[in-house]
Design a protein around this motif. Structure first.
Motif, short mmCIF file in Angstrom:
data_model
loop_
_atom_site.label_atom_id
_atom_site.label_comp_id
_atom_site.label_asym_id
_atom_site.label_seq_id
_atom_site.Cartn_x
_atom_site.Cartn_y
_atom_site.Cartn_z
N MET A 58 0.86 -1.19 0.00
CA MET A 58 0.00 0.00 0.00
C MET A 58 0.89 1.24 0.00
O MET A 58 1.68 1.44 0.93
CB MET A 58 -0.91 -0.01 1.23
N THR A 59 0.79 2.06 -1.03
CA THR A 59 1.55 3.30 -1.12
C THR A 59 0.76 4.40 -0.44
O THR A 59 -0.36 4.70 -0.85
CB THR A 59 1.84 3.67 -2.58
N LEU A 60 1.34 5.01 0.60
CA LEU A 60 0.66 6.10 1.29
C LEU A 60 0.90 7.44 0.63
O LEU A 60 0.01 8.28 0.58
CB LEU A 60 1.10 6.17 2.76
N ASN A 61 2.10 7.66 0.14
CA ASN A 61 2.41 8.87 -0.62
C ASN A 61 3.65 8.59 -1.46
O ASN A 61 4.12 7.45 -1.50
CB ASN A 61 2.59 10.09 0.31
N ASP A 62 4.17 9.62 -2.12
CA ASP A 62 5.31 9.41 -3.03
C ASP A 62 6.57 8.92 -2.32
O ASP A 62 7.49 8.43 -2.97
CB ASP A 62 5.64 10.72 -3.76
N ARG A 63 6.62 9.04 -0.98
CA ARG A 63 7.83 8.70 -0.27
C ARG A 63 7.69 7.52 0.69
O ARG A 63 8.68 7.01 1.20
CB ARG A 63 8.33 9.91 0.52
N LEU A 64 6.45 7.07 0.95
CA LEU A 64 6.21 6.05 1.97
C LEU A 64 5.34 4.90 1.45
O LEU A 64 4.25 5.12 0.92
CB LEU A 64 5.52 6.68 3.18
N VAL A 65 5.85 3.67 1.63
CA VAL A 65 5.13 2.47 1.21
C VAL A 65 5.02 1.52 2.40
O VAL A 65 5.98 1.35 3.17
CB VAL A 65 5.86 1.76 0.04
N LEU A 66 3.85 0.93 2.56
CA LEU A 66 3.62 -0.07 3.59
C LEU A 66 3.63 -1.45 2.95
O LEU A 66 2.95 -1.67 1.94
CB LEU A 66 2.28 0.15 4.29
N TYR A 67 4.36 -2.38 3.54
CA TYR A 67 4.31 -3.78 3.14
C TYR A 67 3.50 -4.53 4.20
O TYR A 67 3.81 -4.48 5.38
CB TYR A 67 5.71 -4.38 3.03
N LEU A 68 2.46 -5.20 3.75
CA LEU A 68 1.53 -5.88 4.65
C LEU A 68 1.79 -7.38 4.61
O LEU A 68 1.70 -8.00 3.55
CB LEU A 68 0.09 -5.59 4.24
N PHE A 69 2.10 -7.96 5.76
CA PHE A 69 2.36 -9.39 5.88
C PHE A 69 1.28 -10.02 6.75
O PHE A 69 1.22 -9.75 7.95
CB PHE A 69 3.74 -9.65 6.50
N GLY A 70 0.43 -10.82 6.15
CA GLY A 70 -0.60 -11.54 6.90
C GLY A 70 -0.05 -12.87 7.38
O GLY A 70 0.46 -13.67 6.58
N ALA A 71 -0.11 -13.10 8.68
CA ALA A 71 0.45 -14.32 9.27
C ALA A 71 -0.64 -15.36 9.51
O ALA A 71 -1.77 -15.00 9.84
CB ALA A 71 1.15 -13.99 10.59
N PRO A 72 -0.33 -16.64 9.36
CA PRO A 72 -1.31 -17.69 9.67
C PRO A 72 -1.73 -17.60 11.14
O PRO A 72 -0.94 -17.22 12.00
CB PRO A 72 -0.56 -18.99 9.41
N GLY A 73 -2.98 -17.96 11.41
CA GLY A 73 -3.50 -17.80 12.75
C GLY A 73 -3.42 -19.01 13.66
O GLY A 73 -3.63 -18.89 14.86
#
Length: 199
Positions: free
Chosen positions: A79-94
């Motif tokens: 998920m790109t929040l703005n031109d300088r910051l990106v979030l990487y989302l890691f979903g873990a098994p439950g």
């Protein structure tokens, strides 16, 4: 939900200077894969396999009888929040049997969004304990399932034994705006915590 993007959007922009790793965690069948897919701007990586009778003794589908697949490694989205910051989302098994893998996924994570289900709040304790052991800050998002009971925030907070500063929000993992608000609550909390430490 698969993302359809122009080929230029498959890669991180050259202007990006900061990337942040966040975990999406919670107990079995709480909506982690759905939330990562809802938020990801790229086609999410999923490692789902069909549930078998052999796993019925360890994967209790009581809270989600229609569930027929389960994550066996991780989900991944961006998920790109703005031109300088990106979030990487890691979903873990439950499931508890994936705890060693969960420890690997937690390395380098700045924070976590814990999904919870009001029908099975007690199942969230193991996940929150793991985060606390690792020293990873987290926010809690109560995923709204059809037919699930709704409780006042104070009651949910007490039932989960949350610290006063731990964010607690309600979201629908299927809905982009709602899911984004939950993630924003986590990011704001992490930023505020970082500012306090550096003050």
């Amino acid at each position: 939900m698969d993302s359809v993007l122009a080929s230029d959007d498959l890669y991180v922009r050259e202007t990006v200077r900061t990337t942040v790793k966040l975990l999406i965690v919670g107990h079995f069948a709480v909506g982690k894969t759905t939330l990562v897919g809802t938020l990801s701007e790229i086609r999410p990586l999923r490692t789902e396999e069909t549930m078998t009778q052999a796993a019925s003794s360890v994967d209790d589908p009581a809270g989600a009888p229609a569930k027929n697949t389960t994550t066996v490694a991780m989900d991944f989205g961006r998920m790109t929040l703005n031109d300088r910051l990106v979030l990487y989302l890691f979903g873990a098994p439950g499931q508890r049997r994936f705890t060693p893998l969960w420890h690997d996924l937690a390395r380098g994570a700045l924070g976590a969004l814990v999904l919870a289900d009001t029908r099975r709040l007690e199942h969230s304790f193991d996940v929150m304990s793991l985060l606390e052991e690792k020293g990873i800050r987290y926010a809690v998002a109560v995923n709204q399932f059809d037919g699930a009971p709704s409780f006042p925030e104070a009651e949910v907070r007490e039932a989960l034994d949350l610290l006063p500063e731990t964010p607690l929000v309600v979201c629908d993992a299927r809905e982009p705006v709602s899911s984004t608000r939950a993630l924003i609550a986590l990011v704001q909390y992490l930023l505020a915590s970082t500012d306090q430490e550096s003050a």
